[in-house]
Design a protein around this motif. Structure first.
Motif, PDB file in Angstrom:
ATOM      1  N   ARG A  72       0.893  -1.300   0.051  1.00  0.00           N
ATOM      2  CA  ARG A  72       0.024   0.128  -0.105  1.00  0.00           C
ATOM      3  C   ARG A  72       1.039   1.270   0.025  1.00  0.00           C
ATOM      4  O   ARG A  72       1.905   1.282   0.658  1.00  0.00           O
ATOM      5  CB  ARG A  72      -0.777  -0.216   1.173  1.00  0.00           C
ATOM      6  N   LEU A  73       0.529   2.136  -1.018  1.00  0.00           N
ATOM      7  CA  LEU A  73       1.375   3.556  -0.817  1.00  0.00           C
ATOM      8  C   LEU A  73       0.462   4.628  -0.533  1.00  0.00           C
ATOM      9  O   LEU A  73      -0.703   4.455  -0.611  1.00  0.00           O
ATOM     10  CB  LEU A  73       1.751   3.613  -2.487  1.00  0.00           C
ATOM     11  N   LYS A  74       1.250   5.688   0.271  1.00  0.00           N
ATOM     12  CA  LYS A  74       0.510   6.716   0.829  1.00  0.00           C
ATOM     13  C   LYS A  74       1.309   7.830   0.529  1.00  0.00           C
ATOM     14  O   LYS A  74       2.500   7.818   0.440  1.00  0.00           O
ATOM     15  CB  LYS A  74       0.445   6.546   2.342  1.00  0.00           C
ATOM     16  N   PHE A  75       0.709   8.886  -0.222  1.00  0.00           N
ATOM     17  CA  PHE A  75       1.351  10.226  -0.606  1.00  0.00           C
ATOM     18  C   PHE A  75       0.732  11.471  -0.052  1.00  0.00           C
ATOM     19  O   PHE A  75      -0.531  11.366   0.125  1.00  0.00           O
ATOM     20  CB  PHE A  75       1.302  10.139  -2.020  1.00  0.00           C
ATOM     21  N   GLN A  76       1.706  12.394   0.579  1.00  0.00           N
ATOM     22  CA  GLN A  76       1.191  13.404   1.092  1.00  0.00           C
ATOM     23  C   GLN A  76       1.334  14.693  -0.089  1.00  0.00           C
ATOM     24  O   GLN A  76       2.425  14.716  -0.339  1.00  0.00           O
ATOM     25  CB  GLN A  76       1.769  13.951   2.516  1.00  0.00           C
ATOM     26  N   CYS A  77       0.315  15.451  -0.327  1.00  0.00           N
ATOM     27  CA  CYS A  77       0.428  16.092  -1.683  1.00  0.00           C
ATOM     28  C   CYS A  77       0.068  17.570  -1.027  1.00  0.00           C
ATOM     29  O   CYS A  77      -1.120  17.646  -0.164  1.00  0.00           O
ATOM     30  CB  CYS A  77      -0.502  15.706  -2.759  1.00  0.00           C
ATOM     31  N   ARG A  78       0.602  18.644  -1.481  1.00  0.00           N
ATOM     32  CA  ARG A  78       0.203  20.056  -0.712  1.00  0.00           C
ATOM     33  C   ARG A  78      -0.152  20.960  -1.914  1.00  0.00           C
ATOM     34  O   ARG A  78      -0.401  22.082  -1.435  1.00  0.00           O
ATOM     35  CB  ARG A  78       1.465  20.544   0.070  1.00  0.00           C
ATOM     36  N   ASP A  79       0.030  20.763  -3.174  1.00  0.00           N
ATOM     37  CA  ASP A  79      -0.405  21.849  -4.053  1.00  0.00           C
ATOM     38  C   ASP A  79      -1.446  21.597  -4.840  1.00  0.00           C
ATOM     39  O   ASP A  79      -1.739  21.903  -6.034  1.00  0.00           O
ATOM     40  CB  ASP A  79       0.972  21.857  -4.860  1.00  0.00           C
ATOM     41  N   GLY A  80      -2.841  20.939  -4.410  1.00  0.00           N
ATOM     42  CA  GLY A  80      -3.963  20.740  -4.985  1.00  0.00           C
ATOM     43  C   GLY A  80      -3.786  19.847  -6.359  1.00  0.00           C
ATOM     44  O   GLY A  80      -2.971  18.861  -6.184  1.00  0.00           O
ATOM     45  N   GLY A  81      -4.666  19.991  -6.966  1.00  0.00           N
ATOM     46  CA  GLY A  81      -4.483  18.892  -8.264  1.00  0.00           C
ATOM     47  C   GLY A  81      -6.139  19.103  -8.876  1.00  0.00           C
ATOM     48  O   GLY A  81      -6.748  20.018  -8.879  1.00  0.00           O
ATOM     49  N   ARG A  82      -6.416  17.737  -9.380  1.00  0.00           N
ATOM     50  CA  ARG A  82      -7.752  17.961 -10.274  1.00  0.00           C
ATOM     51  C   ARG A  82      -8.325  16.271  -9.968  1.00  0.00           C
ATOM     52  O   ARG A  82      -7.506  15.166 -10.173  1.00  0.00           O
ATOM     53  CB  ARG A  82      -7.618  17.833 -11.605  1.00  0.00           C
ATOM     54  N   ALA A  83      -9.480  16.072  -9.708  1.00  0.00           N
ATOM     55  CA  ALA A  83     -10.282  14.871  -9.587  1.00  0.00           C
ATOM     56  C   ALA A  83     -11.489  14.936 -10.473  1.00  0.00           C
ATOM     57  O   ALA A  83     -11.903  15.669 -10.870  1.00  0.00           O
ATOM     58  CB  ALA A  83     -10.656  14.787  -7.940  1.00  0.00           C
ATOM     59  N   GLN A  84     -11.262  13.618 -10.794  1.00  0.00           N
ATOM     60  CA  GLN A  84     -12.506  13.175 -11.700  1.00  0.00           C
ATOM     61  C   GLN A  84     -12.960  11.608 -11.310  1.00  0.00           C
ATOM     62  O   GLN A  84     -12.340  10.631 -12.080  1.00  0.00           O
ATOM     63  CB  GLN A  84     -12.263  13.190 -13.400  1.00  0.00           C
ATOM     64  N   LEU A  85     -13.687  11.587 -10.325  1.00  0.00           N
ATOM     65  CA  LEU A  85     -13.921  10.318  -9.362  1.00  0.00           C
ATOM     66  C   LEU A  85     -15.041   9.729 -10.289  1.00  0.00           C
ATOM     67  O   LEU A  85     -15.990  10.183 -10.743  1.00  0.00           O
ATOM     68  CB  LEU A  85     -14.228  10.402  -8.290  1.00  0.00           C
ATOM     69  N   PRO A  86     -15.053   8.442 -10.464  1.00  0.00           N
ATOM     70  CA  PRO A  86     -14.059   7.421  -9.900  1.00  0.00           C
ATOM     71  C   PRO A  86     -13.100   7.186 -10.705  1.00  0.00           C
ATOM     72  O   PRO A  86     -12.073   6.162 -10.550  1.00  0.00           O
ATOM     73  CB  PRO A  86     -14.802   6.116  -9.939  1.00  0.00           C
ATOM     74  N   ASP A  87     -12.683   7.833 -11.840  1.00  0.00           N
ATOM     75  CA  ASP A  87     -11.830   7.253 -12.742  1.00  0.00           C
ATOM     76  C   ASP A  87     -10.281   7.701 -12.598  1.00  0.00           C
ATOM     77  O   ASP A  87      -9.180   7.013 -12.378  1.00  0.00           O
ATOM     78  CB  ASP A  87     -11.969   7.956 -14.276  1.00  0.00           C
ATOM     79  N   GLY A  88      -9.978   8.953 -11.814  1.00  0.00           N
ATOM     80  CA  GLY A  88      -8.656   9.371 -11.512  1.00  0.00           C
ATOM     81  C   GLY A  88      -8.610  10.731 -10.881  1.00  0.00           C
ATOM     82  O   GLY A  88      -9.524  11.537 -10.694  1.00  0.00           O
ATOM     83  N   VAL A  89      -7.318  10.829 -10.413  1.00  0.00           N
ATOM     84  CA  VAL A  89      -6.842  11.924  -9.375  1.00  0.00           C
ATOM     85  C   VAL A  89      -5.331  12.298  -9.770  1.00  0.00           C
ATOM     86  O   VAL A  89      -4.591  11.535 -10.080  1.00  0.00           O
ATOM     87  CB  VAL A  89      -6.792  11.712  -7.853  1.00  0.00           C
ATOM     88  N   VAL A  90      -5.290  13.735 -10.080  1.00  0.00           N
ATOM     89  CA  VAL A  90      -3.974  14.017 -10.295  1.00  0.00           C
ATOM     90  C   VAL A  90      -3.593  15.058  -9.199  1.00  0.00           C
ATOM     91  O   VAL A  90      -4.492  16.005  -8.801  1.00  0.00           O
ATOM     92  CB  VAL A  90      -3.722  14.946 -11.469  1.00  0.00           C
ATOM     93  N   ALA A  91      -2.829  14.603  -8.255  1.00  0.00           N
ATOM     94  CA  ALA A  91      -2.400  15.466  -7.254  1.00  0.00           C
ATOM     95  C   ALA A  91      -0.944  16.015  -7.414  1.00  0.00           C
ATOM     96  O   ALA A  91      -0.074  15.239  -7.728  1.00  0.00           O
ATOM     97  CB  ALA A  91      -2.313  14.552  -6.093  1.00  0.00           C
ATOM     98  N   LEU A  92      -0.774  17.399  -6.826  1.00  0.00           N
ATOM     99  CA  LEU A  92       0.461  17.791  -7.081  1.00  0.00           C
ATOM    100  C   LEU A  92       1.374  18.158  -5.831  1.00  0.00           C
ATOM    101  O   LEU A  92       1.077  18.179  -4.898  1.00  0.00           O
ATOM    102  CB  LEU A  92       0.295  19.292  -7.511  1.00  0.00           C
ATOM    103  N   GLY A  93       2.883  18.417  -6.179  1.00  0.00           N
ATOM    104  CA  GLY A  93       3.760  18.495  -4.710  1.00  0.00           C
ATOM    105  C   GLY A  93       3.541  17.368  -3.874  1.00  0.00           C
ATOM    106  O   GLY A  93       3.551  17.701  -2.627  1.00  0.00           O
ATOM    107  N   CYS A  94       3.663  16.150  -4.275  1.00  0.00           N
ATOM    108  CA  CYS A  94       3.550  14.881  -3.514  1.00  0.00           C
ATOM    109  C   CYS A  94       4.994  14.384  -3.157  1.00  0.00           C
ATOM    110  O   CYS A  94       5.856  14.436  -3.653  1.00  0.00           O
ATOM    111  CB  CYS A  94       2.817  13.851  -4.320  1.00  0.00           C
TER     112      CYS A  94
END
Length: 103
Positions: free
Chosen positions: A77-99
Motif C-alpha cells: 500500500r502506497l501513501k502520498f502527502q500532497c500539498r499543491d492541489g490538483g484535479r479529481a474526476q472520480l471514480p476514474d482518476g486523480v492528479v495530485a501535485l507536490g507529493c
C-alpha cells in the motif's frame, strides 16, 4: 464525463510543470482530504486511478487546492502527502501535485 486517455495526458502535462516546483510537506492530521484509488503512478505529481473515492471532504469532480492524501489499495500500500492541489474526476482518476511518499 470520464477521464479519457487523451484528457488524462493533457491534464498531466498541464500540471506537471507546477508540480515540479512544489516542495513536499510532512504528513497531516486525519482530517486531510483523502483520495483512495486502486493504483498510483508515483512522483512529485501523483496519478491515482481505478475506482477512486474521496473522503474527509475531498473534491470528487474538478480542481482542488491545498493539501491532500492519496492512498492506494495495491500491495504494498502506497501513501502520498500532497500539498499543491490538483484535479479529481472520480471514480476514474486523480492528479495530485507536490507529493511526497510517506510511511
Amino acid at each position: 464525463m470520464r477521464f479519457s486517455g487523451h484528457l488524462f495526458t493533457i491534464t498531466l502535462a498541464a500540471v506537471s510543470a507546477a508540480g515540479a516546483l512544489a516542495v513536499a510537506a510532512p504528513a497531516q492530521a486525519d482530517a486531510t482530504p483523502t483520495y483512495t484509488c486502486d493504483v498510483a503512478v508515483p512522483g512529485r505529481v501523483v496519478l491515482g486511478h481505478g475506482n477512486c473515492v474521496a473522503s474527509n471532504g475531498a473534491v470528487a469532480q474538478g480542481e482542488f487546492q491545498g493539501e491532500s492524501l492519496l492512498i492506494t489499495r495495491q500491495e504494498p500500500r502506497l501513501k502520498f502527502q500532497c500539498r499543491d492541489g490538483g484535479r479529481a474526476q472520480l471514480p476514474d482518476g486523480v492528479v495530485a501535485l507536490g507529493c511526497q511518499r510517506i510511511p
